[in-house]
Design a protein around this motif. Structure first.
Motif, PDB file in Angstrom:
ATOM      1  N   SER A   1      12.936   8.464  24.046  1.00  0.00           N
ATOM      2  CA  SER A   1      13.757   7.818  23.026  1.00  0.00           C
ATOM      3  C   SER A   1      12.887   7.084  22.011  1.00  0.00           C
ATOM      4  O   SER A   1      13.300   6.861  20.861  1.00  0.00           O
ATOM      5  CB  SER A   1      14.737   6.837  23.674  1.00  0.00           C
ATOM      6  OG  SER A   1      14.050   5.700  24.196  1.00  0.00           O
ATOM      7  N   LEU A   2      11.662   6.696  22.436  1.00  0.00           N
ATOM      8  CA  LEU A   2      10.738   6.000  21.543  1.00  0.00           C
ATOM      9  C   LEU A   2       9.777   6.978  20.884  1.00  0.00           C
ATOM     10  O   LEU A   2       9.475   6.868  19.697  1.00  0.00           O
ATOM     11  CB  LEU A   2       9.956   4.937  22.321  1.00  0.00           C
ATOM     12  CG  LEU A   2       9.193   3.909  21.485  1.00  0.00           C
ATOM     13  CD1 LEU A   2      10.154   3.073  20.655  1.00  0.00           C
ATOM     14  CD2 LEU A   2       8.362   3.003  22.389  1.00  0.00           C
ATOM     15  N   ASN A   3       9.278   7.937  21.674  1.00  0.00           N
ATOM     16  CA  ASN A   3       8.383   8.967  21.145  1.00  0.00           C
ATOM     17  C   ASN A   3       8.851  10.333  21.622  1.00  0.00           C
ATOM     18  O   ASN A   3       8.576  10.727  22.762  1.00  0.00           O
ATOM     19  CB  ASN A   3       6.941   8.726  21.585  1.00  0.00           C
ATOM     20  CG  ASN A   3       5.997   9.776  21.005  1.00  0.00           C
ATOM     21  OD1 ASN A   3       6.410  10.660  20.259  1.00  0.00           O
ATOM     22  ND2 ASN A   3       4.721   9.683  21.359  1.00  0.00           N
ATOM     23  N   PRO A   4       9.530  11.087  20.779  1.00  0.00           N
ATOM     24  CA  PRO A   4      10.023  12.400  21.188  1.00  0.00           C
ATOM     25  C   PRO A   4       8.921  13.394  21.495  1.00  0.00           C
ATOM     26  O   PRO A   4       9.178  14.447  22.085  1.00  0.00           O
ATOM     27  CB  PRO A   4      10.854  12.858  19.976  1.00  0.00           C
ATOM     28  CG  PRO A   4      10.336  12.055  18.833  1.00  0.00           C
ATOM     29  CD  PRO A   4       9.926  10.733  19.407  1.00  0.00           C
ATOM     30  N   ASN A   5       7.678  13.058  21.140  1.00  0.00           N
ATOM     31  CA  ASN A   5       6.541  13.925  21.461  1.00  0.00           C
ATOM     32  C   ASN A   5       5.990  13.658  22.858  1.00  0.00           C
ATOM     33  O   ASN A   5       5.088  14.352  23.319  1.00  0.00           O
ATOM     34  CB  ASN A   5       5.433  13.755  20.411  1.00  0.00           C
ATOM     35  CG  ASN A   5       4.374  14.832  20.485  1.00  0.00           C
ATOM     36  OD1 ASN A   5       4.673  15.999  20.766  1.00  0.00           O
ATOM     37  ND2 ASN A   5       3.130  14.459  20.256  1.00  0.00           N
ATOM     38  N   GLY A   6       6.491  12.640  23.536  1.00  0.00           N
ATOM     39  CA  GLY A   6       6.128  12.403  24.922  1.00  0.00           C
ATOM     40  C   GLY A   6       4.677  12.036  25.173  1.00  0.00           C
ATOM     41  O   GLY A   6       4.109  12.422  26.197  1.00  0.00           O
ATOM     42  N   LYS A   7       4.064  11.294  24.274  1.00  0.00           N
ATOM     43  CA  LYS A   7       2.661  10.906  24.427  1.00  0.00           C
ATOM     44  C   LYS A   7       2.510   9.400  24.258  1.00  0.00           C
ATOM     45  O   LYS A   7       3.239   8.762  23.503  1.00  0.00           O
ATOM     46  CB  LYS A   7       1.780  11.600  23.379  1.00  0.00           C
ATOM     47  CG  LYS A   7       1.861  13.122  23.378  1.00  0.00           C
ATOM     48  CD  LYS A   7       1.244  13.729  24.622  1.00  0.00           C
ATOM     49  CE  LYS A   7       1.278  15.258  24.553  1.00  0.00           C
ATOM     50  NZ  LYS A   7       0.704  15.864  25.782  1.00  0.00           N
ATOM     51  N   ILE A   8       1.548   8.834  24.984  1.00  0.00           N
ATOM     52  CA  ILE A   8       1.168   7.437  24.761  1.00  0.00           C
ATOM     53  C   ILE A   8       0.070   7.432  23.707  1.00  0.00           C
ATOM     54  O   ILE A   8      -0.620   8.431  23.510  1.00  0.00           O
ATOM     55  CB  ILE A   8       0.710   6.746  26.066  1.00  0.00           C
ATOM     56  CG1 ILE A   8      -0.489   7.476  26.700  1.00  0.00           C
ATOM     57  CG2 ILE A   8       1.821   6.645  27.055  1.00  0.00           C
ATOM     58  CD1 ILE A   8      -1.791   6.854  26.428  1.00  0.00           C
ATOM     59  N   PRO A   9      -0.089   6.307  22.999  1.00  0.00           N
ATOM     60  CA  PRO A   9       0.637   5.047  23.077  1.00  0.00           C
ATOM     61  C   PRO A   9       1.827   5.021  22.120  1.00  0.00           C
ATOM     62  O   PRO A   9       1.938   5.845  21.209  1.00  0.00           O
ATOM     63  CB  PRO A   9      -0.418   4.039  22.639  1.00  0.00           C
ATOM     64  CG  PRO A   9      -1.213   4.798  21.605  1.00  0.00           C
ATOM     65  CD  PRO A   9      -1.273   6.221  22.117  1.00  0.00           C
ATOM     66  N   ALA A  10       2.694   4.041  22.337  1.00  0.00           N
ATOM     67  CA  ALA A  10       3.795   3.756  21.424  1.00  0.00           C
ATOM     68  C   ALA A  10       4.011   2.250  21.440  1.00  0.00           C
ATOM     69  O   ALA A  10       3.628   1.569  22.403  1.00  0.00           O
ATOM     70  CB  ALA A  10       5.061   4.489  21.833  1.00  0.00           C
ATOM     71  N   ILE A  11       4.603   1.737  20.374  1.00  0.00           N
ATOM     72  CA  ILE A  11       4.857   0.298  20.308  1.00  0.00           C
ATOM     73  C   ILE A  11       6.293   0.041  19.863  1.00  0.00           C
ATOM     74  O   ILE A  11       6.937   0.903  19.251  1.00  0.00           O
ATOM     75  CB  ILE A  11       3.891  -0.440  19.350  1.00  0.00           C
ATOM     76  CG1 ILE A  11       4.095   0.039  17.901  1.00  0.00           C
ATOM     77  CG2 ILE A  11       2.453  -0.292  19.804  1.00  0.00           C
ATOM     78  CD1 ILE A  11       3.396  -0.832  16.854  1.00  0.00           C
ATOM     79  N   LEU A  12       6.750  -1.147  20.185  1.00  0.00           N
ATOM     80  CA  LEU A  12       8.026  -1.660  19.701  1.00  0.00           C
ATOM     81  C   LEU A  12       7.756  -3.080  19.224  1.00  0.00           C
ATOM     82  O   LEU A  12       7.432  -3.962  20.025  1.00  0.00           O
ATOM     83  CB  LEU A  12       9.065  -1.641  20.821  1.00  0.00           C
ATOM     84  CG  LEU A  12      10.439  -2.269  20.538  1.00  0.00           C
ATOM     85  CD1 LEU A  12      11.073  -1.669  19.299  1.00  0.00           C
ATOM     86  CD2 LEU A  12      11.356  -2.085  21.753  1.00  0.00           C
ATOM     87  N   ASP A  13       7.845  -3.279  17.922  1.00  0.00           N
ATOM     88  CA  ASP A  13       7.552  -4.580  17.324  1.00  0.00           C
ATOM     89  C   ASP A  13       8.864  -5.291  17.027  1.00  0.00           C
ATOM     90  O   ASP A  13       9.649  -4.837  16.189  1.00  0.00           O
ATOM     91  CB  ASP A  13       6.756  -4.386  16.031  1.00  0.00           C
ATOM     92  CG  ASP A  13       6.304  -5.704  15.419  1.00  0.00           C
ATOM     93  OD1 ASP A  13       6.652  -6.772  15.960  1.00  0.00           O
ATOM     94  OD2 ASP A  13       5.603  -5.667  14.392  1.00  0.00           O
ATOM     95  N   PRO A  14       9.153  -6.403  17.697  1.00  0.00           N
ATOM     96  CA  PRO A  14      10.412  -7.118  17.447  1.00  0.00           C
ATOM     97  C   PRO A  14      10.475  -7.721  16.046  1.00  0.00           C
ATOM     98  O   PRO A  14      11.554  -8.036  15.556  1.00  0.00           O
ATOM     99  CB  PRO A  14      10.424  -8.209  18.516  1.00  0.00           C
ATOM    100  CG  PRO A  14       8.989  -8.424  18.843  1.00  0.00           C
ATOM    101  CD  PRO A  14       8.340  -7.078  18.716  1.00  0.00           C
ATOM    102  N   ASN A  15       9.322  -7.865  15.413  1.00  0.00           N
ATOM    103  CA  ASN A  15       9.261  -8.444  14.072  1.00  0.00           C
ATOM    104  C   ASN A  15       8.638  -7.429  13.126  1.00  0.00           C
ATOM    105  O   ASN A  15       7.569  -7.641  12.564  1.00  0.00           O
ATOM    106  CB  ASN A  15       8.457  -9.748  14.087  1.00  0.00           C
ATOM    107  CG  ASN A  15       8.497 -10.468  12.753  1.00  0.00           C
ATOM    108  OD1 ASN A  15       9.467 -10.357  12.003  1.00  0.00           O
ATOM    109  ND2 ASN A  15       7.437 -11.188  12.442  1.00  0.00           N
ATOM    110  N   GLY A  16       9.326  -6.316  12.948  1.00  0.00           N
ATOM    111  CA  GLY A  16       8.833  -5.254  12.095  1.00  0.00           C
ATOM    112  C   GLY A  16       9.159  -5.495  10.634  1.00  0.00           C
ATOM    113  O   GLY A  16       9.512  -6.619  10.230  1.00  0.00           O
TER     114      GLY A  16
END
Length: 234
Positions: free
Chosen positions: A64-79
């Motif tokens: 749901s965060l990276n449809p390519n299924g690879k690390i890394p990924a981030i979620l920034d609450p203050n984007g």
């Protein structure tokens, strides 16, 4: 307090500190680019270990965060605009963090594009070629009787090291005196090639002068030392 509940990944890896940037990663050559960057810039973050050995990147929460299924990924609450913002692809994340904090990416337009040039060199050439060499030299690929693939990636990896060797002649860092996201993107890959992959002799690494000196300088940085171990391996 930031509300990250709209992001399914937080159901699998809950945020204990939802006001901090969330990092979903593992200390691989791609993963450590972001943990090193975060340690360098001093931005508060919460790391989450993603066990790629158990295919956790292919579960619905991570996809749901990276449809390519690879690390890394981030979620920034203050984007951007003060809203939560998710991002994948390590090169894109490095640029995002550099621009968010005003660090490790020159503001001068020419210098900025030159830095991005070397970042893309790592993304398009060094990462894929070194990774393939690792596969054919250390992992399942070494069982393949036909050694032409190994030779192809060995030769190309050695050539790329030569490009770096030439670039670093007379320079402390890729961009000269200024340490940048170009260096951060490359350090883990060169370290992995000669360490974990055990390919130093294969690519004639001992014959180089400038790349080993640059790698030693990079690995001596405290933020790099910390970032190389984040997140903790399962």
């Amino acid at each position: 307090m930031s509300d990250l509940s709209a992001f399914p990944i937080t159901q699998r890896w809950p945020a204990q500190h939802p006001d901090r940037l969330q990092l979903y990663s593992l200390p691989t050559p791609n993963g450590v680019k972001i943990s090193i960057m975060l340690e360098e810039i001093g931005l508060p973050y919460e790391p989450h270990t993603i066990n790629i050995g158990q295919n956790e990147t292919w579960g619905p929460e991570f996809l749901s965060l990276n449809p390519n299924g690879k690390i890394p990924a981030i979620l920034d609450p203050n984007g951007p605009g003060g809203q939560p913002f998710a991002l994948f692809e390590s090169g894109a994340i490095l640029v995002y963090l550099a621009e968010k904090t005003g660090q490790f990416l020159p503001t001068d337009p020419a210098q900025r594009y030159e830095t991005l040039q070397w970042l893309f060199f790592q993304m398009a050439a060094v990462g894929p070629m070194f990774g393939q060499l690792g596969y054919f030299h250390k992992f399942a690929g070494r069982e393949i009787e036909d050694k032409r693939p190994l030779e192809r990636y060995r030769a190309e990896s050695q050539r790329l090291l030569g490009v770096l060797e030439t670039r670093l002649e007379g320079r402390t860092w890729i961009m000269g005196d200024a340490y940048s996201i170009a260096d951060i993107s490359l350090l883990g890959w060169v370290r992995n090639l000669i360490g974990f992959y055990g390919a130093a002799d294969l690519v004639d690494y001992p014959s180089l002068t400038h790349v080993p000196a640059w790698l030693a300088r990079g690995l001596a940085r405290p933020a790099v030392q910390r970032g190389l171990e984040i997140p903790a391996r399962p």
